[in-house]
Each structure stands twice: as structure tokens, then as C-alpha cells.
Design an enzyme around this catalytic site. Sequence first.
Site, PDB file in Angstrom:
ATOM      1  N   THR A  24       0.708  -1.325  -0.071  1.00  0.00           N
ATOM      2  CA  THR A  24       0.078   0.043  -0.095  1.00  0.00           C
ATOM      3  C   THR A  24       0.876   1.316   0.016  1.00  0.00           C
ATOM      4  O   THR A  24       0.271   2.342  -0.277  1.00  0.00           O
ATOM      5  CB  THR A  24      -0.930  -0.024   1.086  1.00  0.00           C
ATOM      6  OG1 THR A  24      -0.057   0.167   2.610  1.00  0.00           O
ATOM      7  CG2 THR A  24      -1.738  -1.085   1.211  1.00  0.00           C
ATOM      8  N   CYS A  25       2.111   1.061   0.512  1.00  0.00           N
ATOM      9  CA  CYS A  25       2.912   2.241   0.434  1.00  0.00           C
ATOM     10  C   CYS A  25       3.583   2.689  -0.690  1.00  0.00           C
ATOM     11  O   CYS A  25       4.482   1.851  -1.454  1.00  0.00           O
ATOM     12  CB  CYS A  25       3.884   2.373   1.585  1.00  0.00           C
ATOM     13  SG  CYS A  25       5.171   3.582   1.710  1.00  0.00           S
ATOM     14  N   PRO A  26       3.630   3.724  -1.284  1.00  0.00           N
ATOM     15  CA  PRO A  26       4.286   4.335  -2.548  1.00  0.00           C
ATOM     16  C   PRO A  26       5.921   4.351  -2.415  1.00  0.00           C
ATOM     17  O   PRO A  26       6.538   3.853  -3.225  1.00  0.00           O
ATOM     18  CB  PRO A  26       3.723   5.648  -3.065  1.00  0.00           C
ATOM     19  CG  PRO A  26       2.958   6.118  -1.790  1.00  0.00           C
ATOM     20  CD  PRO A  26       2.458   4.745  -1.115  1.00  0.00           C
TER      21      PRO A  26
END
Length: 286
Positions: free
Chosen positions: A56-58
Site C-alpha cells: 500500500t505504500c508508494p
Amino acid sequence: MTYAPPADVATHGPYGPDRVKASIAARRPVYPFQGRVGTPLFPAAPGRYHLYVSWTCPYAQRAAIVRELAGLRDVVSLSYVDDERDALGWAFRARRGADPVNGFRYLSEAYEATEPGYPGHISVPVLWDTRSRRIVSNNYPDITLDLATRFTPWADSSVELYPERLRGRIDALNDEIFTDVNDAVGKAGSPDPKTAAPARARLFAAFARYDAVLAAHPYLLGDALTESDVRLWVSLVRYDSVYNADARISADSLAAYPSLAAYTSRLLELPAFASTTDPSLTPLAR
């Protein structure tokens, strides 16, 4: 397998800004572990390092993409934390798998092993040294640069994401991308107009600027993919399905910038981008 219990916000509360504030109050970096691969303390070696990332974390995805592009799958191992977190931070659950290196249930255990009593932000990506059993770095800008440059004896020699001849331009462009896109796209959805308005102005100006560049060239700096493309792309691929969907930043989707949208879709066809992207982020809105 050792797993954390399900995220429980009702009991523990949400993961909030308190740990970030603790770092600032202590006058230390929010991302305090800033070791570099290729130094005497952390020499480059195959099989020594492990990446902890999140779907979920860019910022974490950037590290996963660079690892794939550089051909380091068999050199630096990788695992994913669970998508959901409460105040206890990132955890390892069945959905994304156990921690294959340490058997931790929570990523905070890696921070605690590195600095007992660590009070600060528990972030991803984390580069872990299996030899010294401590975090090398959680400073996400350095991690991708080290993956791109410090493992050359084992890396794909056909890929140069941070070539010496372009490093000055890449560094300047990376700073611009962070301010005008990576950081601005989150602030553009703020309920505070004083925060949202200037962020939206920066973001849409950047979209227009990069759309014009990509109308003339396949990549931001010409004919070759660089680390700057990775940094921009992780925000672009989330624009329609995450940022704009959640906060309604604009009535327009990314398709309003046709060259930028085409570039986003084209990079998604590359295995390094496709294999590290949660399918829920695609396709782009039309």
C-alpha cells in the site's frame, strides 16, 4: 508461521502522528536509520540484506520496483507487511505472509532490535542486515539509490537507473517530483483549504509539465528509464484509484493528461512495475 493478531483499531487506536511527533520533538530525523550499503559497516554482498515493504505504500513500492529492475531478486530478499495497521504499526499476517527472516510479528520488533526503546515512526521500506541483525536504513530515498548502484557485481548490467552522467539532473528532478507530486498529492486532499489549494496548484502544474515532456520523450530524461521515473510513477498509478477517489482532488482523472496517462499505463506493462503493483490500483480511470 508466526502471525500478529488482526489489526484492532478499537482496542489500540489508529496508527497516528504521535511517533512522527516524537522524532521531531527529540530533534532527530523522522527516518533516523541512514546506513548505506557499500560502506565498511554494511558491505555489499549477495544474500545479506532483506527488504521489508508494503503493497500500500508508494515509497516502499519504489524500493520493490528498483530491486526488480536491477535484477536483484536473488541478491536482496523481500517480504511484505500486512496492508492494515493499528497503533502497533505494520504487522505480519497471513494475507501477505510471515516474516521469513526473523519471524517477527510486528515490524516494530526490527526497530526495537536496532534501537531498544525506539519511540519514533515505524515506516516502510526497511532495509535489514541479516548479518548484524539490525536496520541498515529506513531512509527511503537512499534505499532505492543503493539498490540501483551498490550491487553492480550481481545486478543486471543493462539497467542504469542512476547513471553518473545524469546524477545531477536526476537529483534535481527527484527533489522536484517529491515536492510537486509525491508530497503534494497527499496534501491536495487535505480538508484544510490553506493546505490543499497550494498543493493542488503544484500538483496540476507538475502534471502539465511532465505531460509535455512525455509527449516528446518516452521517459522523463529522454530515451532511458531512470530512478526519477520510478519516483513519479508510484504516485501516478495511485492517482485515480486512491488519491482522487478518496479526496476528490479534481473532477478530471489522469486521462486529462494524455501523455502522462499513456506513460503510466506503458510502465505498468513492464514486469518490474506490474509484479509489484496491487491489482486494485488498476486500471486507470477513463
